[in-house]
Design an enzyme around this catalytic site. Sequence first.
Site, PDB file in Angstrom:
ATOM      1  N   GLU A  38      -2.287  -9.298  -1.487  1.00 18.14           N
ATOM      2  CA  GLU A  38      -3.747  -9.403  -1.445  1.00 18.14           C
ATOM      3  C   GLU A  38      -4.364  -9.250  -2.837  1.00 18.14           C
ATOM      4  O   GLU A  38      -5.377  -9.885  -3.146  1.00 18.14           O
ATOM      5  CB  GLU A  38      -4.303  -8.370  -0.464  1.00 18.14           C
ATOM      6  CG  GLU A  38      -3.951  -8.728   0.980  1.00 18.14           C
ATOM      7  CD  GLU A  38      -4.442  -7.710   1.994  1.00 18.14           C
ATOM      8  OE1 GLU A  38      -5.325  -8.043   2.788  1.00 18.14           O
ATOM      9  OE2 GLU A  38      -3.920  -6.575   1.971  1.00 18.14           O
ATOM     10  N   ALA A  59       0.841  -1.197   0.000  1.00 20.24           N
ATOM     11  CA  ALA A  59       0.000   0.000   0.000  1.00 20.24           C
ATOM     12  C   ALA A  59       0.877   1.249   0.000  1.00 20.24           C
ATOM     13  O   ALA A  59       2.077   1.179   0.284  1.00 20.24           O
ATOM     14  CB  ALA A  59      -0.902  -0.002   1.228  1.00 20.24           C
ATOM     15  N   GLY A  87      -0.532  -5.308   0.420  1.00 17.29           N
ATOM     16  CA  GLY A  87      -1.645  -5.156  -0.508  1.00 17.29           C
ATOM     17  C   GLY A  87      -1.370  -5.807  -1.840  1.00 17.29           C
ATOM     18  O   GLY A  87      -2.293  -6.287  -2.515  1.00 17.29           O
ATOM     19  N   GLU A 127       2.648  -6.452   6.928  1.00 21.99           N
ATOM     20  CA  GLU A 127       1.936  -5.394   7.658  1.00 21.99           C
ATOM     21  C   GLU A 127       2.177  -5.436   9.160  1.00 21.99           C
ATOM     22  O   GLU A 127       2.159  -4.414   9.844  1.00 21.99           O
ATOM     23  CB  GLU A 127       0.426  -5.487   7.386  1.00 21.99           C
ATOM     24  CG  GLU A 127       0.006  -5.016   6.008  1.00 21.99           C
ATOM     25  CD  GLU A 127      -0.021  -6.129   4.988  1.00 21.99           C
ATOM     26  OE1 GLU A 127      -0.675  -5.961   3.952  1.00 21.99           O
ATOM     27  OE2 GLU A 127       0.635  -7.182   5.223  1.00 21.99           O
TER      28      GLU A 127
END
Length: 668
Positions: free
Chosen positions: A106, A64, A103, A126
């Site tokens: 993901e 991210a 991310g 994370e």
Amino acid sequence: MTDSPITTEKHDDVLVITSNNPPVNALGAAVRIGLDAGIKAAMADDSVKAVVIRCDGRTFFAGADITEFTKPPVEPMLPAVVDAIEACTKPVVAAIHGTALGGGCEVTLGCHYRIAVPSAKIGTPEVKLGLLPGAGGTQRLPRVAGIETAVELCAGGSPIGAKKALEVGLVDKLAGEDSLAADAIAFARECIAKGPRPSRDLPVKGVPASIDAYAKANARKFRGFEAPAANIACVEAATRLPFDEGIKFEREQFMKLMFGTQSAAQRHIFFAERQAQKIDGIGDDVKPRDIKRVGVIGAGTMGGGISMNFLSAGIPVTIVEMKQEALDKGTGIIRKNYEATAAKGRIKPEQVEGAMGLLKPSLSLEDLADCDLIIEAVFEQMEIKKDIFGKLDKIAKPGAILASNTSYLDIDEIAASTSRPQDVLGMHFFSPANVMKLLEVVRGEKTAPDALVTAMGLAKKIGKVAVVAGVCHGFIGNRMLMPRQVEAMKLLMEGATPAQVDKVHVDFGMPMGPFQMSDLAGVDIGWHRDPNRIENVRDALCAVGRWGQKTGKGFYDYDEKRNPTPSAEVQKIIDDFSAKEGHTKREITDEEIVERTLYPMVNEGYLILEESKAQRASDIDVVWIYGYGWPVYRGGPMFWGDLEGAKKIVAGLEKHGFAVAKSLKAKA
């Protein structure tokens, strides 16, 4: 799509969605908008039978854009984008190279199939920012890669390679290192007949009991941290809740962490570490000097460790000692350390020989004449250091940087013993120097800008986190350590025990307390070595051979496994000194220990900033995180001080008679 980091291109029946968002294809708002639009375009075009998501540049989506964390949200958010990818009615393939982290991982889980080059790495780090993968990662990973891999990736935070990912099902196929784009399109065509394969529809793989086993095995490592427990709880939820309920639980846990102090602290350090690399007052036009060979004076613990940093980075080292026996012992330990690392499988045997082949042992300072950087790592005594630098001034070639590994002494005084003070600076490594990440680079009054730039750049090359410090006794870290140690000793005189003081610090999150640290380092460090001259508790301990863990007794008694227990002999020494100084023993609260040992550190930090001995408060935090084991989830002493509140800290300091820094008082 104009002015977007996302482009789309049709290859017959395959739509390739490509991100080009340097440097790491972070999943910022523009990327998310583009991905969402790309999937919608694929859904609307009947001629498109499959989709490939890939990235230009050196990596797949590496995570991210964490700079957005403190800004108002911009739709679509990542969970919605991942859901949209997964909901596509045409097979979607992730083409992975570089790193697919956070991310990025993901996004691959939202895709129905995954192909990767063998060198790729995939993971969810994370947890290292005090968070969890909040776009369905904790729920999709157990279904795609299995419970065991999911809990290791989410709670541990370390990525796995593509080959391991293939074994556990996180990757479906490996591509050629140089043919990913073509291989991904070919694979996408293979997937057309299979159709979409949403991760949410897959059953959870593995045994739930592996979650408890992982948590127990890592309990010590995770002590004090909130995020690992939340990650574990979310993976566990995937084993017992329907997907949508698991996602809801994940979101609740993510928001709790996101707005908690621990994640704020860990994100603070993430940015602080990067900020520390910037040097005030020096422009980008200042270029570093070329460092082709490094000289190290002293083959003891520090000199040997310092040398290993450069050898491991492929930089030749000339190491100098006064006596052959000391030189042989030092180089022998370097080899032994490398061989021990190889035995653990962390490096290959040929790397051991490669590193040792770069080492040139010598008994002559004159052999340092061809070195571009010379680091002195001898006994911490000013006259010895000045003598060495005076000799180096005549031996070293013009432009060579002369550095001292001193942890306390005045770099300007050392520099004055040469005719080239502009080439002199401090490079304070922390013990063990080949392991500890912190490097204090001490900027002397006359240190040349390019010398400083060189030292900072070199620190990065050898894997250190460097911080610029000004000249003062103890620089940043040790200067702040001193008031803590002084107050800890005073507390013993007034009624606290070493075990109580240490427990407060360990409960706070430090790896050890002041007296445990003293025993580990050596109680006798800096001792005058006269057993008949006993002026304080430390002198008394040293006089009876209580030098710390190395002698099996210091402030504590130690068994053969170095487990500490309180010592009756030490308590008697403390009681005798307390009575001699006229103290009346009283009960000391844990709160008072915090106020008298940790608050003064914050205060000293403000004094350091007032005197411009540190560039910024966050640099001080970096020093204490990487050099002294301050818990990262508390963000360093300055960040923690802000959390505690200046008003509370000033009140605590004044209650115990401390002089408060002006800038701290003004903040209260």
